[in-house]
Design a protein around this motif. Sequence first.
Motif, PDB file in Angstrom:
ATOM      1  N   LYS A  93       0.838  -1.213   0.000  1.00  0.00           N
ATOM      2  CA  LYS A  93       0.000   0.000   0.000  1.00  0.00           C
ATOM      3  C   LYS A  93       0.867   1.255   0.000  1.00  0.00           C
ATOM      4  O   LYS A  93       0.485   2.281  -0.583  1.00  0.00           O
ATOM      5  N   VAL A 101       2.568   1.771  -3.744  1.00  0.00           N
ATOM      6  CA  VAL A 101       1.733   2.330  -4.812  1.00  0.00           C
ATOM      7  C   VAL A 101       1.067   3.638  -4.411  1.00  0.00           C
ATOM      8  O   VAL A 101       0.173   4.118  -5.100  1.00  0.00           O
ATOM      9  N   SER A 102       1.527   4.241  -3.324  1.00  0.00           N
ATOM     10  CA  SER A 102       0.933   5.510  -2.884  1.00  0.00           C
ATOM     11  C   SER A 102       1.469   6.705  -3.664  1.00  0.00           C
ATOM     12  O   SER A 102       0.911   7.797  -3.600  1.00  0.00           O
ATOM     13  N   GLU A 159     -12.449  -0.796  -3.878  1.00  0.00           N
ATOM     14  CA  GLU A 159     -11.390  -0.105  -4.623  1.00  0.00           C
ATOM     15  C   GLU A 159     -10.166  -1.014  -4.703  1.00  0.00           C
ATOM     16  O   GLU A 159      -9.746  -1.596  -3.705  1.00  0.00           O
ATOM     17  N   LYS A 217      -6.112  -1.351  -6.307  1.00  0.00           N
ATOM     18  CA  LYS A 217      -4.980  -0.568  -6.802  1.00  0.00           C
ATOM     19  C   LYS A 217      -3.794  -1.487  -7.090  1.00  0.00           C
ATOM     20  O   LYS A 217      -3.672  -2.563  -6.502  1.00  0.00           O
ATOM     21  N   TYR A 228       0.287  -1.706  -9.604  1.00  0.00           N
ATOM     22  CA  TYR A 228       1.215  -1.118 -10.567  1.00  0.00           C
ATOM     23  C   TYR A 228       1.369  -2.072 -11.740  1.00  0.00           C
ATOM     24  O   TYR A 228       1.042  -3.264 -11.650  1.00  0.00           O
ATOM     25  N   ALA A 286      -8.985  -0.948 -15.955  1.00  0.00           N
ATOM     26  CA  ALA A 286      -8.646  -0.083 -14.827  1.00  0.00           C
ATOM     27  C   ALA A 286      -8.189   1.278 -15.346  1.00  0.00           C
ATOM     28  O   ALA A 286      -7.789   1.419 -16.505  1.00  0.00           O
ATOM     29  N   LEU A 333       0.856   3.358 -12.360  1.00  0.00           N
ATOM     30  CA  LEU A 333      -0.036   2.927 -11.299  1.00  0.00           C
ATOM     31  C   LEU A 333      -1.429   2.784 -11.889  1.00  0.00           C
ATOM     32  O   LEU A 333      -1.754   3.407 -12.900  1.00  0.00           O
ATOM     33  N   TRP A 334      -2.253   1.976 -11.276  1.00  0.00           N
ATOM     34  CA  TRP A 334      -3.617   1.820 -11.786  1.00  0.00           C
ATOM     35  C   TRP A 334      -4.583   1.626 -10.618  1.00  0.00           C
ATOM     36  O   TRP A 334      -4.188   1.231  -9.517  1.00  0.00           O
ATOM     37  N   LYS A 335      -5.829   1.921 -10.888  1.00  0.00           N
ATOM     38  CA  LYS A 335      -6.859   1.727  -9.865  1.00  0.00           C
ATOM     39  C   LYS A 335      -8.212   1.535 -10.537  1.00  0.00           C
ATOM     40  O   LYS A 335      -8.420   1.919 -11.698  1.00  0.00           O
ATOM     41  N   THR A 336      -9.126   0.935  -9.819  1.00  0.00           N
ATOM     42  CA  THR A 336     -10.481   0.745 -10.320  1.00  0.00           C
ATOM     43  C   THR A 336     -11.405   0.493  -9.136  1.00  0.00           C
ATOM     44  O   THR A 336     -10.951   0.141  -8.038  1.00  0.00           O
ATOM     45  N   SER A 379      -5.065  -9.306 -12.041  1.00  0.00           N
ATOM     46  CA  SER A 379      -4.762  -8.186 -12.943  1.00  0.00           C
ATOM     47  C   SER A 379      -3.877  -8.690 -14.067  1.00  0.00           C
ATOM     48  O   SER A 379      -3.118  -9.653 -13.908  1.00  0.00           O
TER      49      SER A 379
END
Length: 366
Positions: free
Chosen positions: A18, A21-22, A268, A270, A272, A298, A314-317, A331
């Motif tokens: 965590k 990837v911040s 959520e 998250k 990389y 994402a 980085l990616w998020k969805t 992923s």
Amino acid sequence: MKLEYSVKEPLNREPPMKDLVSSFITESGGYNRNHGPIPYIDGGKHVIKVDGAVENTLQLSISQLRTEFRQHEVVCALQCAGNRRHTMRTHKEVNGVDWGDGAVMNCKWKGPKLKDVLSKAALRVADIKKAHVAFASFQTLCQDDKWYGGSIDLARAMRDDREVILALDMNGKPLVAEHGYPVRIIAPGIIGARMVKWLDRITVQLEESTNFYQKLDYKILPPEATCKETAKKYWPITPALQELPVNSVVAVPEAGSTVELSPNGTIEIKGYALPQADQGPVVRVEVSVDDGRTWFDAQIIDGTRGRAKWSWVLWKTVIRMERGQKRCIFSRAIDKGGNTQPPHHPWNIRGLAYNGYGASEDLTIL
């Protein structure tokens, strides 16, 4: 000279996912990979020798590297070849540090291009495609050799668009000791093992580095090599690993964690993603919450504004999930070259270059 840690117990660590990837740029807390102690070098006295198949042997100070050559900045990921080794180990035992998904960082590196330094030395090579440039650090003993070294193809070093540099700065500040102060090699798209820290010598030669870590390590041996004894015959005939494949990981939620759904039933996610070698940037990341039957795109977060050839993204969805136990999130990344991740990666005794689907498993969704 002050040394920190030791040959017996070198510094090898990775950050919590965590935290990793911040931030698009890894400002602090990046992973550390060492084969011996960390030397604290006096940068004002340090000299890099450039020799081998060159007309002019050079002795360059750090001041000369800063003032006599144009400085070049590149944003590039630095990744251990054993990143994600733990996942391969869950299928069959491997040799090496038990890395999770965090043996990677993404930084701004700055210093003179290696091609400019070699041009000043004036190459004495008939065909650069048949030559190599070797890097050496003699500062400390290592676990398997008396010094540390690695090499890359000379042709790569001399290509302007490969952006190989002698890095003096990291994220706008001079390198710190644990990342190679006062100078290290940064070769974008290449495994971290070749990016020699605490650089003492650069040698143009017709063979690869003779160091243990080039000749007898960091190679993807065939599956027939199942132990140290059966591996012996394959080391001399297996090419040294240089480039890594496209990859992605699910960083949040962490495997084995308990997650509470939002009021509308979503979660959520998250992570990389990294391109293969020089095939960047990553152009797409897909996520599945039903064991790979369906995939959702994402959102990609690219701090280079579309120029992440050597960089991670980085990616998020946010995805709707069903409550339950033993849930899994996958992923997979696709880069500009069209490379994508397979569900699993073939096993090798050193646990190198694992790039099966990113996975956060054993989740409890409430």
